[in-house]
Enzyme design. Structure first.
Site: not given
Lengths: 360, 360
Positions: A129, A254
């Site tokens: 990710c 994130h």
């Protein structure tokens, strides 16, 4: 028009449930959907396009008649089942790290290296990710100006460690607000011995430490996956990449501070911003006069990667900084996986070749 | 032995209450304590060494007979009152940014540039919190190996924006856990127009943006304060410093990922760790085999700066990374301020010279 029998392996997890919803919204003509998980989750009912689908325990035979597998049940599960699926004629898009570094396995971000899909031998890996959201922003800059060096610090959401970690953050947060003691059992990572409170805390450990003790496996992934995706060589020295990965007490999406040095002296901030604004899958959110910059709670639930705070480094000519935010469960996982599957379908690549890759 | 009449300006804030407790624990012989704040807080009772002290409204006359002022009530309050205090013979240690960049004002971290205190003209500035914890770790490395470049990303606690911001984080966190809407009024910074939810979110803005729109004032401070403290020149080019500052949803103690390039080829990771372990005010917490690294919830309430994840950058010879954590309200503010006052007392410097600095 060909229609596809699709299996989702790990259907009940944080990524698995999003694989279902991303598949529902995709352009893939779905004939049937099979939801696979561990024996523990078998019998559970989930919805696909409004219909109830009963979760089944994953077994090698589960993949009979399946055309396309979307997997996110953990590395060991992928290692066990994906070769069985490939043997049975299914093409697998794997969201785990199980096969990412195998030379026989394309590691793909469609906006960056879609062409690698043409060399697939049954298994395609979805990158990590934190790698995806950085590379989807670095790639347009690399294509236009070249890149000498990248230094990234991550601010990673707990959902990257799974639904149980997300639950742990919320429980701990309530305990702290109540003035109670916390009892961490999962974070920083299930796979290590000690567990620490993540609520209102920072943990500079994501995944386990590498043997040298210097880097975590997450940091290793960001370095070597970036090189495999952008340069087709996980050990390439052309672009220097280093990473420090830190878990922060947020739920989804994130953040990353990315410092990069371009090769071309003609680059400038306005042109770099324009490259980012024009890049597929990227949204430029950069207007500091109006306090506009990417924020995780705004990126949650969206497929795009958001970039802002793009600026020159006054101390180092040819160097720049940017702030990158994306939903780690969507572009960082479920959406990128389904996006790969969409491209496989569009390019008629949902077929296992004569020399299938069956693991090692 | 000389005893001191001490005034604390801004005594009721997050830093002010810690100035009281740090002064209680200090080696300074205190004859009397005066607690000063705005009219709003006047009349409130606080304890000093077990005795009730009534908070008084700060006025120019409040500083009559005061020897030492510890100030943390905001830049405009310091600008208004500290020249008045100096005129009346008091030496002031100021925790605001009001005078930090004035050439006449020493900017001091006692472990780093204590000698600058000898040139004080009545006002000494305490550096910015995120600067202090970085510089206290960089200094021993700089002294031994030289430094060419520093790139820092911060993970800053909300208490840096004051007690009201800390309250806002806790309220918002409870609202999110309850599934309610949040109503942000303070963060990212009181001094700007828009306010965003900080709970379970990241905000890449600390303080207001500089005129060029590229840097925040916090980032500007980290660059120029570091140079003034380490090199005695806020615009020095000897060490390149760049910073990205991000607010994270934690209460107390900032984290920082610090990349640095040393000048001396003979440096190595073990020697750098040793320099840090031996440095005053620094605690090395670096044992990745046992998951030992600095964490904000462990640093809270401690005077030291904690450093771990010290490691070489495999891509850039002579470059290293470290992870630095310290209580932003103590070493980043109240303790460093009281520590400066302790040194002033020990070196007999609590006297205003003939050419006092009275602001501009």
């Amino acid at each position: 028009m060909r229609e596809f029998n699709v299996a989702i392996l790990g259907a009940t997890g944080a990524v698995g449930t999003r694989l279902i919803s991303q598949l529902e919204q995709s352009t893939i003509p779905v004939k049937s959907v099979k939801l696979l998980a561990s024996a523990h989750s078998a019998g559970k009912k989930l919805k696909f396009k409004g219909r109830d689908v009963t979760v089944e325990e994953a077994k090698p035979e589960s993949f009979e008649g399946v055309d396309l597998v979307l997997a996110s049940a953990g590395g060991s599960i992928s290692k066990k089942f994906l070769p069985e699926a490939v043997k049975r004629g299914a093409v697998c898009v794997d969201n785990t790290s199980a096969f990412r570094m195998e030379p026989e396995v394309p590691l793909v971000i469609p906006e960056v290296n879609e062409k690698a899909l043409y060399n697939h031998r049954g298994i395609i890996s979805n990158p990590n990710c934190s790698t995806i959201q950085m590379v989807v922003c670095l790639n347009p800059i690399y294509k236009k100006y070249g890149l000498k060096q990248v230094i990234v610090s991550t601010y990673q959401a707990v959902s990257g460690a799974g639904q149980s970690a997300l639950n742990e953050l919320m429980e701990e947060s309530q305990q702290v607000l109540n003035g109670e003691k916390t009892d961490p059992k999962i974070l920083p990572t299930k796979g290590d011995k000690k567990h620490y409170q993540q609520a209102f805390n920072l943990l500079p450990q994501i995944d386990v430490f590498e043997q040298d003790g210097y880097y975590t496996h997450e940091e290793w992934k960001m370095i070597h996956e970036t090189k495999k995706i952008m340069l087709d060589d996980m050990d390439a020295k052309d672009i220097k990449v280093t990473a420090t990965c830190v878990r922060v007490p947020i739920r989804i999406a994130h953040g990353e501070t990315v410092y990069f040095e371009v090769a071309d002296d003609n680059a400038n901030t306005d042109e770099i911003k324009k490259s980012l604004a024009d890049a597929p899958g990227v949204v430029l959110q950069d207007d500091t006069a109006h306090q506009i910059y990417p924020q995780p709670i705004e990126a949650e639930g969206k497929r795009e990667t958001f970039v802002g705070r793009v600026r020159p480094d006054y101390e180092n000519e040819g160097s720049y900084h940017m702030w990158v935010v994306s939903d780690n469960l969507l572009k960082g996982a479920a959406w990128n996986t389904v996006q790969i599957a969409e491209r496989l379908v569009a390019d008629d690549l949902v077929r296992v070749p004569d020399n299938p890759y069956l693991g090692k």
